[in-house]
Design a protein around this motif. Sequence first.
Motif, PDB file in Angstrom:
ATOM      1  N   ASN A  18      40.957  33.315  45.755  1.00 36.01           N
ATOM      2  CA  ASN A  18      40.700  32.382  44.660  1.00 36.01           C
ATOM      3  C   ASN A  18      39.190  32.296  44.457  1.00 36.01           C
ATOM      4  O   ASN A  18      38.463  31.960  45.385  1.00 36.01           O
ATOM      5  CB  ASN A  18      41.290  31.010  44.986  1.00 36.01           C
ATOM      6  CG  ASN A  18      41.232  30.095  43.795  1.00 36.01           C
ATOM      7  OD1 ASN A  18      40.160  29.722  43.328  1.00 36.01           O
ATOM      8  ND2 ASN A  18      42.389  29.743  43.287  1.00 36.01           N
ATOM      9  N   ILE A  19      38.750  32.616  43.247  1.00 35.25           N
ATOM     10  CA  ILE A  19      37.329  32.554  42.899  1.00 35.25           C
ATOM     11  C   ILE A  19      37.199  31.816  41.575  1.00 35.25           C
ATOM     12  O   ILE A  19      37.851  32.172  40.601  1.00 35.25           O
ATOM     13  CB  ILE A  19      36.701  33.959  42.757  1.00 35.25           C
ATOM     14  CG1 ILE A  19      36.928  34.801  44.009  1.00 35.25           C
ATOM     15  CG2 ILE A  19      35.215  33.850  42.434  1.00 35.25           C
ATOM     16  CD1 ILE A  19      36.476  36.247  43.865  1.00 35.25           C
ATOM     17  N   ALA A  20      36.362  30.810  41.555  1.00 33.34           N
ATOM     18  CA  ALA A  20      36.079  30.041  40.335  1.00 33.34           C
ATOM     19  C   ALA A  20      37.364  29.558  39.663  1.00 33.34           C
ATOM     20  O   ALA A  20      37.498  29.593  38.448  1.00 33.34           O
ATOM     21  CB  ALA A  20      35.234  30.872  39.374  1.00 33.34           C
ATOM     22  N   GLY A  21      38.323  29.119  40.476  1.00 30.96           N
ATOM     23  CA  GLY A  21      39.546  28.535  39.945  1.00 30.96           C
ATOM     24  C   GLY A  21      40.605  29.522  39.504  1.00 30.96           C
ATOM     25  O   GLY A  21      41.630  29.121  38.951  1.00 30.96           O
ATOM     26  N   ALA A  22      40.400  30.797  39.725  1.00 31.39           N
ATOM     27  CA  ALA A  22      41.388  31.814  39.351  1.00 31.39           C
ATOM     28  C   ALA A  22      41.703  32.684  40.568  1.00 31.39           C
ATOM     29  O   ALA A  22      40.861  32.877  41.443  1.00 31.39           O
ATOM     30  CB  ALA A  22      40.859  32.682  38.213  1.00 31.39           C
ATOM     31  N   THR A  23      42.925  33.195  40.608  1.00 29.42           N
ATOM     32  CA  THR A  23      43.327  34.078  41.697  1.00 29.42           C
ATOM     33  C   THR A  23      43.142  35.527  41.261  1.00 29.42           C
ATOM     34  O   THR A  23      43.570  35.919  40.177  1.00 29.42           O
ATOM     35  CB  THR A  23      44.794  33.829  42.089  1.00 29.42           C
ATOM     36  OG1 THR A  23      44.924  32.461  42.485  1.00 29.42           O
ATOM     37  CG2 THR A  23      45.226  34.736  43.226  1.00 29.42           C
ATOM     38  N   TYR A  24      42.483  36.293  42.124  1.00 25.76           N
ATOM     39  CA  TYR A  24      42.245  37.714  41.880  1.00 25.76           C
ATOM     40  C   TYR A  24      42.799  38.518  43.036  1.00 25.76           C
ATOM     41  O   TYR A  24      42.910  38.038  44.160  1.00 25.76           O
ATOM     42  CB  TYR A  24      40.742  38.005  41.757  1.00 25.76           C
ATOM     43  CG  TYR A  24      40.129  37.402  40.533  1.00 25.76           C
ATOM     44  CD1 TYR A  24      40.170  38.072  39.315  1.00 25.76           C
ATOM     45  CD2 TYR A  24      39.521  36.151  40.573  1.00 25.76           C
ATOM     46  CE1 TYR A  24      39.614  37.511  38.174  1.00 25.76           C
ATOM     47  CE2 TYR A  24      38.972  35.586  39.439  1.00 25.76           C
ATOM     48  CZ  TYR A  24      39.016  36.274  38.245  1.00 25.76           C
ATOM     49  OH  TYR A  24      38.478  35.708  37.131  1.00 25.76           O
ATOM     50  N   ARG A  25      43.133  39.742  42.764  1.00 28.22           N
ATOM     51  CA  ARG A  25      43.549  40.712  43.786  1.00 28.22           C
ATOM     52  C   ARG A  25      42.403  41.710  43.891  1.00 28.22           C
ATOM     53  O   ARG A  25      41.994  42.306  42.901  1.00 28.22           O
ATOM     54  CB  ARG A  25      44.831  41.403  43.350  1.00 28.22           C
ATOM     55  CG  ARG A  25      45.407  42.273  44.387  1.00 28.22           C
ATOM     56  CD  ARG A  25      46.634  41.582  44.993  1.00 28.22           C
ATOM     57  NE  ARG A  25      47.117  42.370  46.102  1.00 28.22           N
ATOM     58  CZ  ARG A  25      47.236  41.900  47.319  1.00 28.22           C
ATOM     59  NH1 ARG A  25      46.926  40.668  47.584  1.00 28.22           N
ATOM     60  NH2 ARG A  25      47.675  42.653  48.285  1.00 28.22           N
ATOM     61  N   ILE A  26      41.858  41.866  45.090  1.00 27.36           N
ATOM     62  CA  ILE A  26      40.755  42.795  45.321  1.00 27.36           C
ATOM     63  C   ILE A  26      41.257  43.931  46.187  1.00 27.36           C
ATOM     64  O   ILE A  26      41.926  43.721  47.200  1.00 27.36           O
ATOM     65  CB  ILE A  26      39.563  42.088  45.997  1.00 27.36           C
ATOM     66  CG1 ILE A  26      38.953  41.064  45.041  1.00 27.36           C
ATOM     67  CG2 ILE A  26      38.517  43.097  46.457  1.00 27.36           C
ATOM     68  CD1 ILE A  26      37.788  40.276  45.607  1.00 27.36           C
TER      69      ILE A  26
END
Length: 100
Positions: A18-26
Amino acid sequence: MAIQEIPLTADNQEFSINIAGATYRISIIWRDVYWIMDLQNDRAEPVISGIPLVTGADLLAQYAHMNLGFKLVVVCDDSTQDYPTKTDLGGRSHLLVSTE
């Protein structure tokens, strides 16, 4: 502004964050000479693909028009190092996220 390290290991890896209120897949993969990162949204749709992990600059600067709300920067303990090696990612080389 908040700066945090994204914990990594010197292995190919894929994880959600979770970065800056959003979920990302790295996804981070070793490509023979350097590490490459892919960023996907929470629906596994590509956001940015093929980002080389190099030091000294915001990895997302050329994507500022996307207004992601954060910056990614690689730093190495050895200031003469241009990018993380195959064996020091997460140890002597660090991926930092900066949010506003």
